[in-house]
Design a protein around this motif. Structure first.
Motif, PDB file in Angstrom:
ATOM      1  N   UNK A 247       0.731  -1.220  -0.060  1.00 46.00           N
ATOM      2  CA  UNK A 247       0.092   0.157   0.007  1.00 46.00           C
ATOM      3  C   UNK A 247       0.912   1.234   0.051  1.00 46.00           C
ATOM      4  N   UNK A 248       2.059   1.319   0.609  1.00 38.95           N
ATOM      5  CA  UNK A 248       3.047   2.443   0.639  1.00 38.95           C
ATOM      6  C   UNK A 248       3.597   2.571  -0.692  1.00 38.95           C
ATOM      7  N   UNK A 249       3.960   1.424  -1.270  1.00 37.55           N
ATOM      8  CA  UNK A 249       4.632   1.432  -2.531  1.00 37.55           C
ATOM      9  C   UNK A 249       3.545   2.185  -3.530  1.00 37.55           C
ATOM     10  N   UNK A 250       2.254   1.688  -3.320  1.00 35.42           N
ATOM     11  CA  UNK A 250       1.310   2.337  -4.239  1.00 35.42           C
ATOM     12  C   UNK A 250       1.273   3.863  -3.932  1.00 35.42           C
ATOM     13  N   UNK A 251       1.201   4.363  -2.850  1.00 38.46           N
ATOM     14  CA  UNK A 251       1.240   5.879  -2.574  1.00 38.46           C
ATOM     15  C   UNK A 251       2.486   6.574  -3.148  1.00 38.46           C
ATOM     16  N   UNK A 252       3.649   5.730  -3.033  1.00 36.94           N
ATOM     17  CA  UNK A 252       4.796   6.443  -3.568  1.00 36.94           C
ATOM     18  C   UNK A 252       4.721   6.644  -4.984  1.00 36.94           C
ATOM     19  N   UNK A 253       4.304   5.514  -5.824  1.00 37.96           N
ATOM     20  CA  UNK A 253       4.248   5.732  -7.170  1.00 37.96           C
ATOM     21  C   UNK A 253       2.909   6.656  -7.626  1.00 37.96           C
ATOM     22  N   UNK A 254       1.966   6.712  -6.974  1.00 34.48           N
ATOM     23  CA  UNK A 254       0.966   7.455  -7.545  1.00 34.48           C
ATOM     24  C   UNK A 254       0.860   8.941  -6.973  1.00 34.48           C
ATOM     25  N   UNK A 256       2.553  12.535  -6.910  1.00 34.78           N
ATOM     26  CA  UNK A 256       3.579  13.186  -7.815  1.00 34.78           C
ATOM     27  C   UNK A 256       4.613  13.649  -6.973  1.00 34.78           C
ATOM     28  N   UNK A 257       4.571  14.007  -5.603  1.00 37.68           N
ATOM     29  CA  UNK A 257       5.454  14.658  -4.825  1.00 37.68           C
ATOM     30  C   UNK A 257       6.701  13.234  -4.099  1.00 37.68           C
ATOM     31  N   UNK A 260       9.483  10.873  -7.570  1.00 39.36           N
ATOM     32  CA  UNK A 260      10.881  11.012  -7.853  1.00 39.36           C
ATOM     33  C   UNK A 260      11.521  11.503  -6.692  1.00 39.36           C
ATOM     34  N   UNK A 261      12.912  11.603  -6.749  1.00 41.32           N
ATOM     35  CA  UNK A 261      13.800  11.925  -5.663  1.00 41.32           C
ATOM     36  C   UNK A 261      13.628  13.516  -5.366  1.00 41.32           C
ATOM     37  N   UNK A 262      12.486  14.011  -4.841  1.00 40.77           N
ATOM     38  CA  UNK A 262      12.224  15.529  -4.561  1.00 40.77           C
ATOM     39  C   UNK A 262      12.664  15.528  -3.056  1.00 40.77           C
ATOM     40  N   UNK A 263      13.008  16.911  -2.754  1.00 36.97           N
ATOM     41  CA  UNK A 263      13.623  17.208  -1.523  1.00 36.97           C
ATOM     42  C   UNK A 263      12.443  16.769  -0.363  1.00 36.97           C
ATOM     43  N   UNK A 264      11.261  16.757  -0.919  1.00 34.58           N
ATOM     44  CA  UNK A 264      10.055  16.492  -0.064  1.00 34.58           C
ATOM     45  C   UNK A 264      10.256  14.969   0.311  1.00 34.58           C
ATOM     46  N   UNK A 265      10.364  13.929  -0.729  1.00 36.06           N
ATOM     47  CA  UNK A 265      10.163  12.714  -0.352  1.00 36.06           C
ATOM     48  C   UNK A 265      11.682  12.052   0.373  1.00 36.06           C
ATOM     49  N   UNK A 266      12.751  13.164   0.388  1.00 33.52           N
ATOM     50  CA  UNK A 266      13.974  12.860   1.110  1.00 33.52           C
ATOM     51  C   UNK A 266      13.770  13.279   2.445  1.00 33.52           C
TER      52      UNK A 266
END
Length: 434
Positions: A247-254, A256-257, A260-266
């Motif tokens: 479920x988390x992988x689905x969230x990370x793929x769906x 937008x933020x 990719x390796x955005x500053x927010x995701x990091x």
């Protein structure tokens, strides 16, 4: 002038530390070569298999062929990275590149490995486990790992084991490049045997008094085995909600933020609320069942509510319980500000700050990491349908007699740690004072 002198002194101390570490490694190499010669001599004299067991003399292909010990940052423990690799890792063609998965990170002593099977069943993905072991019988440790892998195919497929031992430990079999023997124990009794400590010395347990339990060393070692983009650090006796990884992988793929390796995701920690459950109860699969069991039966409650409520309360359990999410999915429910002494469990980017390895035994080991994350500018976002369950209530009476002394010692270290962060992050306006 004074600043120059201080820099010279620091440089000198660093040089001395490096030299001492090299000496340590040289001693380890010499001692283990000596032990290996003794061990080979014993084998040439003849040593049979345990009665009634099956001995496997062929080398386990997922076992590292040339194991070299490394030291932790304190120089007190030796580390064998990737002691036994998962079959999935061995088959991977991109071992040097992080992928989009989430690796579950955990650590324990040998007698707590029986918890691992529940984790593997729930997670259904990569796990990296650091095991703390000491005592004369290294072959027993090998047999336990070998049996778990042979009896539970998912363990062999998904779990990579790392070994951590005290610097004083002389390990007979680890430095041998020859084929090692593994004895398969009973699949029917292996979990109970581990739980009952019948395979290990009684001192072989977490937070043993004879040897300080290096929880943060173990966490960092296990983290080193994660090749995925995200990691999820939990205790060995905790179980996540069903399908949390997918479920988390689905969230990370769906999202937008998060794609990719955005500053927010990091720079975002995705907090997973933690609960504790009475022993021998069925771990709920989803949030709906968890809330029902908590309100109707009372055998589930917020984690650490009795012993350290402020360590978890900042997650805002009341708000989480009243947040309605989408069934079969996880999303960000709300964000929270960091507060002193908070130690949430979270899914984070693999580059989140490491754990300070000076913290051992009980007290401030996870708090210190979250404290640094706050100073470094991390955000904390609580996931709506995700949760962790600790097997057993955390009660003050269950701790050993020296816990308070350990807490006091680590609190003093934590005060120094806070001051060090001011130097490490001079441009940050955030602090984590207690």
């Amino acid at each position: 002038m004074r600043l120059t002198i201080v820099r010279v002194m620091i440089g000198g101390l660093v040089s001395v530390l490096i030299i001492l570490q090299l000496v340590h490694l040289s001693m380890i190499s010499w001692l283990e070569n000596k032990a290996t010669s003794i061990s080979n001599g014993r084998r040439s004299a003849g040593s049979g298999s345990l009665p009634g067991k099956h001995n496997h003399s062929s080398r386990d292909r997922t076992r590292s062929q040339h194991l070299e010990a490394k030291l932790d940052t304190t120089g007190s423990y030796k580390i064998y990275h990737s002691y036994m690799k998962s079959a999935a890792l061995v088959k991977s063609k991109s071992q040097e590149l992080p992928n989009s998965d989430v690796t579950l990170i955990t650590q324990c002593s040998v007698n707590n490995l029986y918890h691992l099977v529940d984790l593997v069943v729930r997670w259904k993905g990569p796990l990296s486990v650091a095991v703390f072991s000491f005592g004369p019988d290294t072959s027993t440790f090998n047999n336990v790992l070998f049996t778990l892998r042979e009896c539970f195919p998912a363990v062999k497929e998904n779990v990579t084991f790392h070994l951590v031992q005290p610097i004083t430990e002389i390990t007979e079999t680890l430095s041998s490049a020859k084929a090692l023997s593994f004895t398969k124990l009973s699949c029917d009794t292996i979990l109970n045997d581990i739980k009952d400590q019948s395979l290990e010395s009684p001192q072989q347990k977490n937070y043993a008094h004879q040897v300080p339990y290096p929880s943060n060393v173990l966490r960092n070692v296990a983290r080193s085995g994660a090749l995925s983009r995200f990691i999820f650090v939990v205790d060995i006796d905790m179980v996540p909600s069903a399908n949390l990884r997918t479920e988390f992988l689905h969230l990370s793929r769906s999202s937008i933020i998060l794609q990719e390796e955005t500053e927010y995701s990091k720079r975002t920690a995705f907090v997973v609320p933690a609960f504790e459950m009475r022993d021998d109860q069925h771990v709920p699969l989803n949030k709906e069942r968890l809330l029902y069991d908590m309100s109707h039966y009372g055998h589930i409650r917020p984690f650490y509510i009795e012993d350290c409520s402020y360590c978890q309360n900042h997650t805002d359990y009341h708000r989480w319980e009243n947040t309605k999410g989408t069934a079969g999915a996880v999303n960000i429910a709300y964000t929270v500000e960091w507060k002193p002494l908070w130690e949430p469990f979270f899914i984070g980017h693999r580059d989140v700050p490491l754990y300070d390895e000076r913290f051992k035994q009980y007290g401030y080991n996870r708090i210190s990491q979250v404290c640094e994350m706050n100073v470094a500018g991390y955000n904390f976002a609580v996931l709506d349908n995700a949760f962790l369950i600790h097997k057993g209530f955390k009660e003050k009476s269950s701790y050993h007699a020296h816990k308070l002394n350990e807490n006091r010692k680590n609190k003093e270290l934590f005060l120094h740690f806070q001051e060090e962060l001011k130097v490490k992050y001079p441009d940050s306006s955030k602090r984590c004072q207690t």
